[in-house]
Motif scaffolding. Sequence first.
Motif, mmCIF file in Angstrom:
data_model
loop_
_atom_site.group_PDB
_atom_site.id
_atom_site.type_symbol
_atom_site.label_atom_id
_atom_site.label_comp_id
_atom_site.label_asym_id
_atom_site.label_seq_id
_atom_site.Cartn_x
_atom_site.Cartn_y
_atom_site.Cartn_z
ATOM 1 N N ALA A 44 0.834 -1.212 0.000
ATOM 2 C CA ALA A 44 0.000 0.000 0.000
ATOM 3 C C ALA A 44 0.865 1.257 0.000
ATOM 4 O O ALA A 44 0.430 2.313 -0.484
ATOM 5 C CB ALA A 44 -0.930 -0.002 1.211
ATOM 6 N N ASN A 45 2.076 1.169 0.541
ATOM 7 C CA ASN A 45 3.007 2.299 0.484
ATOM 8 C C ASN A 45 3.808 2.306 -0.814
ATOM 9 O O ASN A 45 4.133 3.367 -1.353
ATOM 10 C CB ASN A 45 3.980 2.238 1.670
ATOM 11 N N LEU A 46 4.139 1.101 -1.298
ATOM 12 C CA LEU A 46 5.000 1.000 -2.485
ATOM 13 C C LEU A 46 4.306 1.507 -3.744
ATOM 14 O O LEU A 46 4.910 2.252 -4.533
ATOM 15 C CB LEU A 46 5.436 -0.456 -2.680
ATOM 16 N N ASP A 47 3.062 1.129 -3.961
ATOM 17 C CA ASP A 47 2.376 1.476 -5.211
ATOM 18 C C ASP A 47 2.309 2.981 -5.449
ATOM 19 O O ASP A 47 2.662 3.452 -6.542
ATOM 20 C CB ASP A 47 0.973 0.859 -5.236
ATOM 21 N N PRO A 48 1.870 3.792 -4.468
ATOM 22 C CA PRO A 48 1.848 5.246 -4.734
ATOM 23 C C PRO A 48 3.237 5.844 -4.918
ATOM 24 O O PRO A 48 3.394 6.811 -5.659
ATOM 25 C CB PRO A 48 1.148 5.824 -3.494
ATOM 26 N N VAL A 49 4.249 5.268 -4.267
ATOM 27 C CA VAL A 49 5.611 5.751 -4.477
ATOM 28 C C VAL A 49 6.033 5.520 -5.926
ATOM 29 O O VAL A 49 6.567 6.420 -6.594
ATOM 30 C CB VAL A 49 6.598 5.051 -3.510
ATOM 31 N N LEU A 50 5.788 4.319 -6.452
ATOM 32 C CA LEU A 50 6.160 4.011 -7.830
ATOM 33 C C LEU A 50 5.356 4.851 -8.823
ATOM 34 O O LEU A 50 5.892 5.301 -9.842
ATOM 35 C CB LEU A 50 5.944 2.519 -8.101
ATOM 36 N N ASN A 51 4.077 5.065 -8.519
ATOM 37 C CA ASN A 51 3.259 5.890 -9.416
ATOM 38 C C ASN A 51 3.772 7.325 -9.460
ATOM 39 O O ASN A 51 3.800 7.961 -10.523
ATOM 40 C CB ASN A 51 1.797 5.874 -8.957
ATOM 41 N N SER A 52 4.191 7.842 -8.311
ATOM 42 C CA SER A 52 4.736 9.201 -8.261
ATOM 43 C C SER A 52 6.044 9.296 -9.032
ATOM 44 O O SER A 52 6.275 10.262 -9.769
ATOM 45 C CB SER A 52 4.958 9.611 -6.800
ATOM 46 N N LEU A 53 6.896 8.277 -8.898
ATOM 47 C CA LEU A 53 8.162 8.272 -9.624
ATOM 48 C C LEU A 53 7.937 8.241 -11.127
ATOM 49 O O LEU A 53 8.661 8.879 -11.893
ATOM 50 C CB LEU A 53 9.010 7.076 -9.202
ATOM 51 N N ALA A 54 6.925 7.478 -11.566
ATOM 52 C CA ALA A 54 6.627 7.395 -12.997
ATOM 53 C C ALA A 54 6.271 8.765 -13.566
ATOM 54 O O ALA A 54 6.688 9.121 -14.682
ATOM 55 C CB ALA A 54 5.491 6.406 -13.240
ATOM 56 N N LYS A 55 5.510 9.540 -12.814
ATOM 57 C CA LYS A 55 5.139 10.875 -13.283
ATOM 58 C C LYS A 55 6.349 11.810 -13.308
ATOM 59 O O LYS A 55 6.551 12.568 -14.260
ATOM 60 C CB LYS A 55 4.042 11.450 -12.386
ATOM 61 N N ASP A 56 7.154 11.744 -12.241
ATOM 62 C CA ASP A 56 8.314 12.639 -12.158
ATOM 63 C C ASP A 56 9.328 12.354 -13.259
ATOM 64 O O ASP A 56 9.871 13.269 -13.872
ATOM 65 C CB ASP A 56 8.983 12.501 -10.792
ATOM 66 N N ILE A 57 9.593 11.089 -13.506
ATOM 67 C CA ILE A 57 10.636 10.729 -14.474
ATOM 68 C C ILE A 57 10.217 11.083 -15.894
ATOM 69 O O ILE A 57 11.053 11.318 -16.762
ATOM 70 C CB ILE A 57 10.987 9.226 -14.354
ATOM 71 N N SER A 58 8.906 11.159 -16.143
ATOM 72 C CA SER A 58 8.424 11.476 -17.489
ATOM 73 C C SER A 58 8.587 12.953 -17.832
ATOM 74 O O SER A 58 8.537 13.329 -18.997
ATOM 75 C CB SER A 58 6.951 11.078 -17.633
ATOM 76 N N THR A 59 8.776 13.787 -16.815
ATOM 77 C CA THR A 59 8.885 15.224 -17.064
ATOM 78 C C THR A 59 10.261 15.790 -16.742
ATOM 79 O O THR A 59 10.701 16.753 -17.364
ATOM 80 C CB THR A 59 7.834 15.988 -16.233
ATOM 81 N N SER A 60 10.962 15.193 -15.769
ATOM 82 C CA SER A 60 12.239 15.764 -15.346
ATOM 83 C C SER A 60 13.364 14.748 -15.259
ATOM 84 O O SER A 60 14.434 15.070 -14.749
ATOM 85 C CB SER A 60 12.076 16.451 -13.981
ATOM 86 N N ARG A 61 13.121 13.512 -15.707
ATOM 87 C CA ARG A 61 14.122 12.437 -15.713
ATOM 88 C C ARG A 61 14.478 11.920 -14.320
ATOM 89 O O ARG A 61 15.190 10.923 -14.204
ATOM 90 C CB ARG A 61 15.426 12.865 -16.402
ATOM 91 N N PHE A 62 14.013 12.557 -13.259
ATOM 92 C CA PHE A 62 14.407 12.162 -11.909
ATOM 93 C C PHE A 62 13.245 12.336 -10.948
ATOM 94 O O PHE A 62 12.427 13.243 -11.093
ATOM 95 C CB PHE A 62 15.594 13.007 -11.434
ATOM 96 N N GLY A 63 13.196 11.452 -9.959
ATOM 97 C CA GLY A 63 12.219 11.609 -8.891
ATOM 98 C C GLY A 63 12.628 10.792 -7.678
ATOM 99 O O GLY A 63 13.237 9.729 -7.809
ATOM 100 N N ASN A 64 12.326 11.306 -6.480
ATOM 101 C CA ASN A 64 12.456 10.508 -5.266
ATOM 102 C C ASN A 64 11.245 10.773 -4.381
ATOM 103 O O ASN A 64 10.696 11.872 -4.376
ATOM 104 C CB ASN A 64 13.774 10.768 -4.540
ATOM 105 N N LYS A 65 10.852 9.750 -3.643
ATOM 106 C CA LYS A 65 9.587 9.820 -2.921
ATOM 107 C C LYS A 65 9.637 8.845 -1.760
ATOM 108 O O LYS A 65 10.265 7.784 -1.853
ATOM 109 C CB LYS A 65 8.437 9.447 -3.875
ATOM 110 N N SER A 66 8.985 9.182 -0.655
ATOM 111 C CA SER A 66 8.868 8.264 0.470
ATOM 112 C C SER A 66 7.446 8.307 1.005
ATOM 113 O O SER A 66 6.741 9.311 0.856
ATOM 114 C CB SER A 66 9.864 8.634 1.577
ATOM 115 N N GLN A 67 7.038 7.201 1.614
ATOM 116 C CA GLN A 67 5.691 7.126 2.183
ATOM 117 C C GLN A 67 5.657 6.058 3.261
ATOM 118 O O GLN A 67 6.260 4.992 3.123
ATOM 119 C CB GLN A 67 4.651 6.807 1.104
ATOM 120 N N GLY A 68 4.915 6.352 4.341
ATOM 121 C CA GLY A 68 4.699 5.372 5.394
ATOM 122 C C GLY A 68 5.637 5.543 6.569
ATOM 123 O O GLY A 68 6.613 6.287 6.530
ATOM 124 N N THR A 69 5.318 4.814 7.669
ATOM 125 C CA THR A 69 6.135 4.809 8.879
ATOM 126 C C THR A 69 6.067 3.431 9.511
ATOM 127 O O THR A 69 5.295 2.565 9.082
ATOM 128 C CB THR A 69 5.618 5.850 9.901
#
Length: 656
Positions: A44-69
């Motif tokens: 449940a934490n991994l999927d939104p992180v990967l989805n966010s990275l997919a959007k970032d990499i398509s526009t700026s070639r780079f993305g980092n993201k974290s979620q959960g505790t």
Amino acid sequence: MLIVAVYVGYFLVFTDKSAADQNTSNALHGCTSYNPLNASVYKANLDPVLNSLAKDISTSRFGNKSQGTGGDEVYGLAQCRADFPLSHCVQCFQEARDQLALFCPTQNGGRVYVDGCFLRYANATFFAQPYDTGSSNCSSSSNSSAEKFSEKTLKLITDTVGRAPANNSFAIAWTDDSTSSTNIYALAECWESLASDGCQTCLEQAQNQIGNCLPSTQGQVLEAGCYLRYDTNSFFSLNGLAATNTDQGGGSKSKTVGISVGITGGAVLVIVAAFFAYFKFRQPTFGSERLDIYQPGDFRCQFAGEESNFGEKAVRFDYEQLREATDSFDDKNKIGEGGFGQVYKGTLQSGRQIAVKRLLASESERVTNEFWTEIEVISSVSHRNLVTLLGCCTLQDQRFLVLEYMANRSLDKHLFGKRKTSLSWEARFDIILGTARGLAYIHELHEHSHVRIVHRDIKAANILLDDKFQPKIADFGLARLFPHDRTHLTTRVGGTLGYTAPEYAVHGQLTEKADVYSYGVVVLEIISGRKSIQTGLPCDTQHLLPWTWRLYQRNEGLSIVDPRLEGKFGAEQVLKVMNIALACTHDSPSKRPSMSNVVSMLAPVSVEARPVKPTFMEIDSDAQHMLSGSTSQLGSSSAAGPSNSSASITHSLQAR
């Protein structure tokens, strides 16, 4: 040695063929040794992180993201290589994501580098980590002049590593030696999350490791924060990069290019980009030489008088250009034929080989609809397991699609054609896996878009094979765009007899699970080397799906395996794939696995598929008589009734 760095605000690359044709299956990877504390929470934490990275990499070639505790948090990072076409970044990311699903199916962390991009996720932060144990890969071939080659390669690597930290963490270099038949190419890059000193530390560590590869002709190292590679073949894009030749000794020349942020360079770039845009959009027709600077997904074909609404970008071929490429559509160049028209092999003036799909005008409305559907669908997606649309052409009522040429034609030619090919089990498994990845991509576009795509005609004839027998799904003329907020579509039935899901054939209810059913049938064809419906055999064996199920129930599933394999296969893996295929043909669409789940199940370590009796349709004698090798298309269903495993249904058949 004089080295000149090029300072630009952004990195604009007119990509050459070497970058566009990179083999993304060539991966370096690593996995953690631990599983999540709670798998469902971690996912449940991994999927939104990967989805966010997919959007970032398509526009700026780079993305980092974290979620959960709480121990099951996820930290993710993705980066496209600086010389890699931006239009390919999403495709490359999806490939990296697929690779991690295979390599690290249950672990709480993994990383993978495929040619062009990097992806890593873990349950602890690593964004500033420069190095760890590292992953390396060396080719098995060695240079004949080992000592001289090693010396020259180490010098080139040292130059490249030295330039990268001060040049936006990226540098490439290559030799240009007229006295040698072998040139060397090197690339160094750090992830954007590293500071300059961390980049330097990482690359120096990678340099120490890559020296162990010499005198191999190719070596690469993936560290926690960087990537280093050398090769005797060019593997990066040079177009658009300023470079300076400098003497390197021994009659050799080297070229080194770096990039970093600079205000002046950025201003120059704006001017260059403005001129580029002007010349790009002012020309309504592009020739074959111009085609090479455009990447798949960068264009929409648009013609005067057509209702297309596909945007302003266009790659359009002149009819004369296609006629010349195919020798006036000579029969000797014909590589396919069906109810839609013919497909011809062609060669552009640049030497690039293409496939030209010539749609007949006898049924103009249907042809026009399929023409624009295929353009709309293929040009909106980009994946290594989907065929690439290069361009289009219209001439009065004729329609032409220009596609990438696939050297090994369609899968059905190898399984059922006059000259059947003895595909090894390893080759068949790669085709099964690659097709699953392509379908998973189009079904799950909701991660990047508001629609999914349902192909509607998955069959062996629509799976094309490149020169390395890697599969690409083709023929999207019947495809439907499927909004993510709809449970199903009710539509006129389209597809091919023997592959169509019963709930769709009977009730016209379409979901992506119809493709899953068709995929299951194709997998059984690949295992058995038999068509889904094959007349002339004993009645109880004419239909592949029910015959397979009966043998499976008796623990005799291996009896369907193609005898051409001569027993050269792993029985356990074949039975595993057969289980997955039968699960894909479940009576209830909701019980069929998604294609992303299928990709995961095909991994070496995965959840076991548990098939139940599949749904299949028995075709009456009149329909069988109409078959000429199970290549008929369903036009409409003439029966509507309860969906069950023994329903006898007659279909109105239309050749395709």
